[in-house]
Motif scaffolding. Structure first.
Motif, PDB file in Angstrom:
ATOM      1  N   GLY A  61       5.694  10.187  15.786  1.00 35.05           N
ATOM      2  CA  GLY A  61       4.960   8.935  16.518  1.00 35.05           C
ATOM      3  C   GLY A  61       4.675   7.693  15.493  1.00 35.05           C
ATOM      4  N   ILE A  62       4.894   7.916  14.234  1.00 34.42           N
ATOM      5  CA  ILE A  62       4.645   7.056  13.021  1.00 34.42           C
ATOM      6  C   ILE A  62       5.592   5.977  13.008  1.00 34.42           C
ATOM      7  CG2 ILE A  62       3.992   6.826  10.805  1.00 34.42           C
ATOM      8  CD1 ILE A  62       1.665   7.975  12.522  1.00 34.42           C
ATOM      9  N   SER A  63       5.427   4.741  12.742  1.00 35.45           N
ATOM     10  CA  SER A  63       6.153   3.755  12.705  1.00 35.45           C
ATOM     11  C   SER A  63       6.469   3.521  11.164  1.00 35.45           C
ATOM     12  CB  SER A  63       5.996   2.299  13.359  1.00 35.45           C
ATOM     13  OG  SER A  63       4.956   1.770  12.788  1.00 35.45           O
ATOM     14  N   PRO A  64       7.844   2.719  10.948  1.00 38.02           N
ATOM     15  CA  PRO A  64       8.173   2.468   9.511  1.00 38.02           C
ATOM     16  C   PRO A  64       6.997   1.289   9.081  1.00 38.02           C
ATOM     17  CG  PRO A  64      10.071   2.613  10.685  1.00 38.02           C
ATOM     18  CD  PRO A  64       8.860   2.670  11.773  1.00 38.02           C
ATOM     19  N   ALA A  65       6.628   0.546   9.872  1.00 37.98           N
ATOM     20  CA  ALA A  65       5.633  -0.476   9.455  1.00 37.98           C
ATOM     21  C   ALA A  65       4.060   0.346   9.217  1.00 37.98           C
ATOM     22  CB  ALA A  65       5.353  -1.606  10.702  1.00 37.98           C
ATOM     23  N   THR A  66       3.846   1.356   9.751  1.00 34.43           N
ATOM     24  CA  THR A  66       2.617   2.296   9.364  1.00 34.43           C
ATOM     25  C   THR A  66       2.742   2.982   8.066  1.00 34.43           C
ATOM     26  OG1 THR A  66       2.004   2.560  11.726  1.00 34.43           O
ATOM     27  CG2 THR A  66       1.116   3.959  10.053  1.00 34.43           C
ATOM     28  N   VAL A  67       4.234   3.555   7.941  1.00 29.87           N
ATOM     29  CA  VAL A  67       4.274   4.082   6.523  1.00 29.87           C
ATOM     30  C   VAL A  67       4.039   2.846   5.529  1.00 29.87           C
ATOM     31  CG1 VAL A  67       6.108   5.104   5.155  1.00 29.87           C
ATOM     32  CG2 VAL A  67       5.886   5.785   7.658  1.00 29.87           C
ATOM     33  N   ARG A  68       5.098   1.929   5.520  1.00 29.22           N
ATOM     34  CA  ARG A  68       4.781   0.802   4.490  1.00 29.22           C
ATOM     35  C   ARG A  68       3.219   0.379   4.129  1.00 29.22           C
ATOM     36  NH1 ARG A  68       8.008  -1.637   1.013  1.00 29.22           N
ATOM     37  NH2 ARG A  68       7.077  -3.601   0.198  1.00 29.22           N
ATOM     38  N   ALA A  69       2.535   0.330   5.385  1.00 24.45           N
ATOM     39  CA  ALA A  69       1.341  -0.236   5.062  1.00 24.45           C
ATOM     40  C   ALA A  69       0.163   0.777   4.208  1.00 24.45           C
ATOM     41  CB  ALA A  69       0.710  -0.298   6.542  1.00 24.45           C
ATOM     42  N   ALA A  70       0.533   2.179   4.408  1.00 26.81           N
ATOM     43  CA  ALA A  70      -0.053   3.017   3.832  1.00 26.81           C
ATOM     44  C   ALA A  70       0.188   3.101   2.111  1.00 26.81           C
ATOM     45  CB  ALA A  70       0.217   4.550   4.301  1.00 26.81           C
ATOM     46  N   TRP A  71       1.338   2.708   1.739  1.00 32.81           N
ATOM     47  CA  TRP A  71       1.688   2.685   0.387  1.00 32.81           C
ATOM     48  C   TRP A  71       1.091   1.324  -0.117  1.00 32.81           C
ATOM     49  CZ3 TRP A  71       3.850   6.587   2.895  1.00 32.81           C
ATOM     50  CH2 TRP A  71       4.519   7.609   2.018  1.00 32.81           C
ATOM     51  N   GLU A  72       1.072   0.350   0.660  1.00 30.95           N
ATOM     52  CA  GLU A  72       0.701  -0.911   0.344  1.00 30.95           C
ATOM     53  C   GLU A  72      -0.800  -0.711   0.237  1.00 30.95           C
ATOM     54  OE1 GLU A  72       1.749  -3.509   3.374  1.00 30.95           O
ATOM     55  OE2 GLU A  72       3.349  -4.103   2.669  1.00 30.95           O
ATOM     56  N   GLN A  73      -1.652  -0.101   1.042  1.00 31.29           N
ATOM     57  CA  GLN A  73      -3.013   0.034   0.804  1.00 31.29           C
ATOM     58  C   GLN A  73      -3.452   0.596  -0.420  1.00 31.29           C
ATOM     59  OE1 GLN A  73      -4.700   2.312   4.182  1.00 31.29           O
ATOM     60  NE2 GLN A  73      -6.588   2.939   2.860  1.00 31.29           N
ATOM     61  N   TYR A  74      -2.761   1.923  -0.762  1.00 29.08           N
ATOM     62  CA  TYR A  74      -3.143   2.950  -1.820  1.00 29.08           C
ATOM     63  C   TYR A  74      -2.873   2.050  -3.265  1.00 29.08           C
ATOM     64  CZ  TYR A  74      -5.007   6.979   0.956  1.00 29.08           C
ATOM     65  OH  TYR A  74      -5.921   7.413   1.611  1.00 29.08           O
ATOM     66  N   TYR A  75      -1.580   1.346  -3.324  1.00 28.17           N
ATOM     67  CA  TYR A  75      -1.192   0.785  -4.602  1.00 28.17           C
ATOM     68  C   TYR A  75      -1.637  -0.673  -4.745  1.00 28.17           C
ATOM     69  CZ  TYR A  75       0.873   5.357  -5.336  1.00 28.17           C
ATOM     70  OH  TYR A  75       1.232   6.562  -5.538  1.00 28.17           O
ATOM     71  N   ALA A  76      -2.397  -1.204  -3.722  1.00 25.48           N
ATOM     72  CA  ALA A  76      -2.526  -2.746  -3.853  1.00 25.48           C
ATOM     73  C   ALA A  76      -3.244  -3.095  -5.264  1.00 25.48           C
ATOM     74  CB  ALA A  76      -3.271  -3.183  -2.548  1.00 25.48           C
ATOM     75  N   ASP A  77      -4.370  -2.308  -5.611  1.00 21.34           N
ATOM     76  CA  ASP A  77      -4.936  -2.713  -6.855  1.00 21.34           C
ATOM     77  C   ASP A  77      -4.768  -1.910  -8.006  1.00 21.34           C
ATOM     78  OD1 ASP A  77      -6.607  -4.496  -5.269  1.00 21.34           O
ATOM     79  OD2 ASP A  77      -7.637  -2.876  -4.564  1.00 21.34           O
ATOM     80  N   GLU A  78      -3.862  -1.213  -7.974  1.00 18.93           N
ATOM     81  CA  GLU A  78      -3.329  -0.268  -9.195  1.00 18.93           C
ATOM     82  C   GLU A  78      -2.536  -1.247 -10.266  1.00 18.93           C
ATOM     83  OE1 GLU A  78      -4.069   2.382 -10.224  1.00 18.93           O
ATOM     84  OE2 GLU A  78      -5.016   3.220  -8.362  1.00 18.93           O
ATOM     85  N   PRO A  79      -2.912  -1.351 -11.551  1.00 20.35           N
ATOM     86  CA  PRO A  79      -2.549  -2.554 -12.449  1.00 20.35           C
ATOM     87  C   PRO A  79      -1.094  -1.777 -12.876  1.00 20.35           C
ATOM     88  CG  PRO A  79      -4.104  -0.699 -13.513  1.00 20.35           C
ATOM     89  CD  PRO A  79      -4.098  -0.583 -12.011  1.00 20.35           C
ATOM     90  N   PHE A  80      -0.762  -0.564 -12.881  1.00 19.27           N
ATOM     91  CA  PHE A  80       0.478  -0.053 -13.299  1.00 19.27           C
ATOM     92  C   PHE A  80       1.467   0.640 -12.362  1.00 19.27           C
ATOM     93  CE2 PHE A  80      -2.505   0.526 -17.007  1.00 19.27           C
ATOM     94  CZ  PHE A  80      -2.109  -0.443 -17.762  1.00 19.27           C
ATOM     95  N   VAL A  81       1.022   0.618 -11.132  1.00 21.86           N
ATOM     96  CA  VAL A  81       1.960   1.111 -10.084  1.00 21.86           C
ATOM     97  C   VAL A  81       2.049  -0.002  -9.002  1.00 21.86           C
ATOM     98  CG1 VAL A  81       2.060   2.940  -8.100  1.00 21.86           C
ATOM     99  CG2 VAL A  81       0.901   3.402 -10.332  1.00 21.86           C
ATOM    100  N   HIS A  82       3.499  -0.209  -8.626  1.00 17.84           N
ATOM    101  CA  HIS A  82       3.790  -1.424  -7.968  1.00 17.84           C
ATOM    102  C   HIS A  82       4.784  -1.063  -6.963  1.00 17.84           C
ATOM    103  CE1 HIS A  82       1.836  -4.666 -10.869  1.00 17.84           C
ATOM    104  NE2 HIS A  82       2.264  -3.508 -11.845  1.00 17.84           N
ATOM    105  N   LEU A  83       4.511  -1.467  -5.617  1.00 19.78           N
ATOM    106  CA  LEU A  83       5.356  -1.272  -4.585  1.00 19.78           C
ATOM    107  C   LEU A  83       6.286  -2.209  -4.405  1.00 19.78           C
ATOM    108  CD1 LEU A  83       6.045   0.674  -2.140  1.00 19.78           C
ATOM    109  CD2 LEU A  83       4.584  -1.071  -0.712  1.00 19.78           C
ATOM    110  N   LEU A  84       7.510  -2.166  -4.458  1.00 22.82           N
ATOM    111  CA  LEU A  84       8.377  -3.378  -4.830  1.00 22.82           C
ATOM    112  C   LEU A  84       8.836  -4.026  -3.069  1.00 22.82           C
ATOM    113  CD1 LEU A  84      11.373  -1.406  -6.720  1.00 22.82           C
ATOM    114  CD2 LEU A  84       9.740  -3.622  -7.628  1.00 22.82           C
ATOM    115  N   PRO A  85       9.161  -5.165  -3.075  1.00 26.15           N
ATOM    116  CA  PRO A  85       9.395  -5.810  -1.889  1.00 26.15           C
ATOM    117  C   PRO A  85      10.511  -4.978  -1.111  1.00 26.15           C
ATOM    118  CG  PRO A  85       9.574  -7.165  -3.586  1.00 26.15           C
ATOM    119  CD  PRO A  85       9.315  -5.893  -4.153  1.00 26.15           C
ATOM    120  N   GLU A  86      10.268  -5.072   0.268  1.00 32.51           N
ATOM    121  CA  GLU A  86      11.100  -4.194   1.080  1.00 32.51           C
ATOM    122  C   GLU A  86      12.567  -4.411   0.641  1.00 32.51           C
ATOM    123  OE1 GLU A  86      10.155  -3.149   5.196  1.00 32.51           O
ATOM    124  OE2 GLU A  86       8.938  -4.993   4.892  1.00 32.51           O
ATOM    125  N   GLY A  87      13.521  -3.577   0.489  1.00 29.09           N
ATOM    126  CA  GLY A  87      14.979  -3.704   0.424  1.00 29.09           C
ATOM    127  C   GLY A  87      15.299  -3.738  -1.232  1.00 29.09           C
TER     128      GLY A  87
END
Length: 354
Positions: free
Chosen positions: A261-287
């Motif tokens: 029941g989990i959508s791809p958008a929800t998945v990406r939002a979780a990674w964005e949330q956890y790494y938004a303020d990390e100075p050395f961990v970066h979530l790349l743009p989709e694709g």
């Protein structure tokens, strides 16, 4: 800025020790003290690391407590099983130095796991040097446990890549940690500097070679430990590293079943949330997919996440330089936290290209 701390590096003739020295040379508040080795004692440092010109005329000293004591920081870049003895000798000598262990001796909390995978007596457990590790039961990160620490166990390089790739999904319950599959491409510097036939260029160039297949790799219990810290009730991990004909870098591809029941958008939002303020961990743009070339020489972890809807699995990728974010950079980052310095001091997110 005025130098305020001195740092000794044990095992300075190896790849990890050399990388620690490279980073410390650029640190605004660290002065490099003793550089020690074992078989290279008496040699000029420039013979082992000609790229470290400011230290080229230093001479490798013996790796013992007498040489290392008297420094503010001691970095142990030693083979597995060696750090415990040196750390105990430093304590017996009355040294109050901050000690950072780049080996595996103090990473595992479970003595049984250590004995099963390493075959010797457990040396004890130190605060774990992955500042970005999610602590699900506390709603915090591991960096909170590193501030003011006097002993730090630096993570394994493969462990860092797998943990950073998948932990947001574990912490949020979006993936099932009972079926994690991780396949890693790993650069040859991760195997160390020892002269072994399968590490020769004639054997390695143009070839991909799996190793420690079938759950035998020593990083397995450490990865499982981290995913439990992030919130997993139980973990089942299939872990397969593959040596790739590059000198540096790890690309981890980690998959796990997606919660129904989990959508791809929800998945990406979780990674964005956890790494938004990390100075050395970066979530790349989709694709955009991480590559090892993107992180060469930098203390950066580049992460991407996608959902394979047909397979019902999350696919998470992480690229790091195994010698920087995977080892030496993690040591310096943890050192900064322990000493009360800015976490980013002496560390760079700018890689080398091409």
């Amino acid at each position: 800025m005025q130098v305020t701390f001195t740092a000794a590096v044990a095992g300075a003739s190896g790849y990890a020790g050399g990388e620690v020295l490279r980073l410390l040379l650029g640190h605004p508040e660290i002065e490099v003290g003793a550089v020690t080795a074992h078989s290279n004692v008496g040699q000029r440092l420039g013979e082992a690391h000609p790229h470290l010109l400011p230290l080229a005329d230093r001479v490798f000293e013996p790796t013992d407590a007498a040489t290392l004591a008297g420094h503010d920081v001691v970095v142990l870049a030693l083979p597995h099983g060696r750090s415990g003895e040196i750390a105990a000798a430093l304590a017996a000598a009355g040294s109050d130095a901050l000690v950072l262990d780049c080996g595996a001796d103090h990473r595992l909390a479970d003595a049984g796991d250590w004995e099963r995978f390493y075959g010797t007596a457990h040396a004890g457990t130190w605060p774990y040097g992955l500042p970005e590790l999610i602590l699900a039961d506390q709603g915090a990160r591991q960096r909170d446990r590193l501030r003011g620490a006097r002993r730090v166990a630096v993570p394994g390089c493969n462990v860092t890549a797998v943990t950073l790739a998948l932990q947001p999904g574990v912490a949020t319950g979006l993936v099932d940690p009972a079926d994690v599959v991780a396949v890693l491409a790993v650069g040859y510097s991760g195997a160390g500097k020892a002269a072994k036939t399968h590490l020769l260029a004639a054997e390695a160039l143009g070839s991909l070679a799996p190793y420690a297949v079938g759950g035998t790799h020593r990083h397995v219990p450490e990865i499982e430990q981290n995913l439990r810290a992030a919130g997993a009730g139980s973990v089942r991990l299939s872990f397969t590293p593959v040596l790739a004909p590059v000198s540096r870098g790890i690309l981890a591809t980690v998959t796990a079943p997606l919660t129904a029941g989990i959508s791809p958008a929800t998945v990406r939002a979780a990674w964005e949330q956890y790494y938004a303020d990390e100075p050395f961990v970066h979530l790349l743009p989709e694709g955009t997919w991480p590559t090892t070339a993107m992180v060469t020489g930098a203390n950066t972890a580049l992460v991407q996440v996608a959902v394979d809807e047909r397979a019902g699995r999350v696919v998470a990728l992480c690229a790091i330089d195994n010698l920087v974010k995977g080892t030496a950079g993690a040591a310096v980052q943890s050192m900064n936290l322990a000493l009360g310095l800015p976490e980013t001091a002496g560390l760079c997110t700018v890689g080398v290209a091409p």
